[in-house]
Scaffold this active site. Sequence first.
Site, PDB file in Angstrom:
ATOM      1  N   GLU A   1       0.825  -1.210   0.000  1.00 46.82           N
ATOM      2  CA  GLU A   1       0.000   0.000   0.000  1.00 46.82           C
ATOM      3  C   GLU A   1       0.863   1.266   0.000  1.00 46.82           C
ATOM      4  O   GLU A   1       0.520   2.264  -0.631  1.00 46.82           O
ATOM      5  CB  GLU A   1      -0.947   0.007   1.205  1.00 46.82           C
ATOM      6  CG  GLU A   1      -2.132  -0.952   1.076  1.00 46.82           C
ATOM      7  CD  GLU A   1      -1.780  -2.392   1.417  1.00 46.82           C
ATOM      8  OE1 GLU A   1      -0.627  -2.653   1.823  1.00 46.82           O
ATOM      9  OE2 GLU A   1      -2.659  -3.261   1.272  1.00 46.82           O
TER      10      GLU A   1
ATOM     11  N   HIS B   1     -11.667  -5.448   8.455  1.00 44.24           N
ATOM     12  CA  HIS B   1     -12.314  -5.326   7.145  1.00 44.24           C
ATOM     13  C   HIS B   1     -13.602  -4.519   7.256  1.00 44.24           C
ATOM     14  O   HIS B   1     -14.525  -4.723   6.484  1.00 44.24           O
ATOM     15  CB  HIS B   1     -12.631  -6.703   6.562  1.00 44.24           C
ATOM     16  CG  HIS B   1     -11.433  -7.524   6.208  1.00 44.24           C
ATOM     17  ND1 HIS B   1     -10.686  -8.172   7.147  1.00 44.24           N
ATOM     18  CD2 HIS B   1     -10.855  -7.794   5.014  1.00 44.24           C
ATOM     19  CE1 HIS B   1      -9.689  -8.820   6.556  1.00 44.24           C
ATOM     20  NE2 HIS B   1      -9.758  -8.608   5.260  1.00 44.24           N
TER      21      HIS B   1
END
Lengths: 330, 321
Positions: free
Chosen positions: B58, B125
């Site tokens: 990322e 999540h």
Amino acid sequence: MLLARVAEEKIASLYRAGKIHGGVFLGRGQEALSVAAGLALRKSDVFAPLIRDGAGRLAFGEPLIDAVRTYLGSRLGPMRGRDGNVHRGYPREGYLPMISHLGAMISVVNGVLFARRMKGIPDVVGLASVGDGATSTGSFHEGLNQAAVERLPLVLLIANNQYAYSTPNHRQFACRDLADKAAGYGVTCHTIDGTDFMECLRVLPAVVARAREGGGPQMVVARLLRLCGHGEHDDAGYIAPEFKTSALGRDCLHVAEEQMMQEQAVNAAELEAWRTETMEKVERVIARVQREPAPDPFQEDWRAIQTAHLVEVSASANPVDSRAPGAPQP
Amino acid sequence: MSVTYLEAIRAAQARALAEDPRVFIYGQDVGAFGGAFKATKNLIAEFPGRVLDAPISEDAMMGLAVGAAIEGLRPIIEMQFADFSTAGFNQIVNQAATLFWRTQVPCPIVIRLPGGGTSGSGPFHSQNMEAVYAHYPGLVVLTPATVEDAYSLLLAAVALEDPVIFCEHKLLYYHLKAEALPNEALPLGKARLAREGRDLTIVTYSAMVHEALAVAQELCLEGWEIEVVDLRSVKPLDTDTVMASVARTGRLLCVGESWPWGGVTAEVIARVVSEGFDLLDAPPQRLNAKDTPVPFHPNLWAAHRPTARSIAAAARTLLRS
């Protein structure tokens, strides 16, 4: 090299006189490596220097006055007082202004190279400069791996100056040599003596050429010693005495001068004249910048985004305090 | 024919790729696989070379986007889950968000964050990241609640010269439908009156807009008229629309799915109190998730976040005060 050394010494003396806001970071001991990197690049290449790359910046084409303006906080400098010292550049010209988080510029160089490839611009090389400390960061790993996956023309230059601030190599990494890391990324590595000006001048252009010819990312590990503190606030008392007397501790500027005299490229009298000339040049630039205007909080637009109509105007935002030091009186 | 929130996001990206050669998409599994949620399904076939799988990096994904934006391209970065953007946080807040201010070179990047809770997704999540990113200067933070906004705000984001945090809500992906994609939209930065009323204003955004609308419907049967303001964009925050609504109703309940400390609900209430205290007939209230990580089990999850039931309870209390 000489210009960087003289200019930085002068800026350090201004720091000691209390005339510099923030820190001062010298490239002392790294000028040979840095200047060779700057010289190996074309103006159309990409360069992300780090804190000890004053010499490389000049070699890449940065005017001395940009460095002085950024250190002294001139409103006319590239960062206009918004950022200082080593944080300067012109991103659109491939000269990237570093952020302080180590290793973070590697993937930004990748992005510029990626974009130029997408735009069909050929023959570009990007060089990112880091130190031994940056090799421990996640950004270093992600950036180098990304360059390898995309097979980008990246040259990753690692100046192993033995200490990341005060932390010695053996508390930074456990591999035998930083060069061993390259194989894990599928990247070629070149090891050089960063104190040897001629070796730096020979190897770096060859490495840059390999990247330019499509050889994929290249890593260079240079051995040297930082001949100063991390910044001028740091007396570097932690540097082991045996390093200072070893081959690593020799001053690359003196080595360069000797090598050039051996090659009969220059003689002692000419060197002395260069020094005098360089001192005068630095003095002139500093005197000029010292007369330049400082940033003015009343003329700042205080706008962090380009899209003016999306800027938030909140009544609770802090108004400019006219009593702030240095603020003009209304 | 109907179109889902997720299809709108895919359609907006397809249109951006088709209309602007500077646009490309970079993210994990976005290529042939079409993305974890299929938001880039088939785009690689339609736009070869412009939809690229990224390594699980990322930080480097965001760094690459910044470099490409400097060169004049317009990257769309898909973070597989909003939660994972913390692994690229440094590049977002210190590199992308500071570039324009430091150098006057704009940094047009859209960072798509599939966020928000869904049953069974658990602590890593389910997160809502809008408050964290809105805190940093230099970022625009959008939170579409409708199919129309998912489409038009994403296109507006790609056209913007600034880095945009685009908060998509996963709960809306498949279930929220519209008849067709919109032809016109409210401008970016303007909040929307999702429902008009005169007794109480609920200010909210993203998936909570639908909870608030359900509450408004329910309380309507009890004789209350609830106004619902959908912020659409949390940064910039459309204080004018909020203030105008509070001026009409005199009561404010601010609802967010994010955690309570600081954040969007706190910001809205701070602004209303400091700039429009005399408009209020009762102390303004806020409702957020509990101050714990997002739980995995549906029983716990449903109690962790605000729901129509808890919002209705808060609204009734406020209406009686």
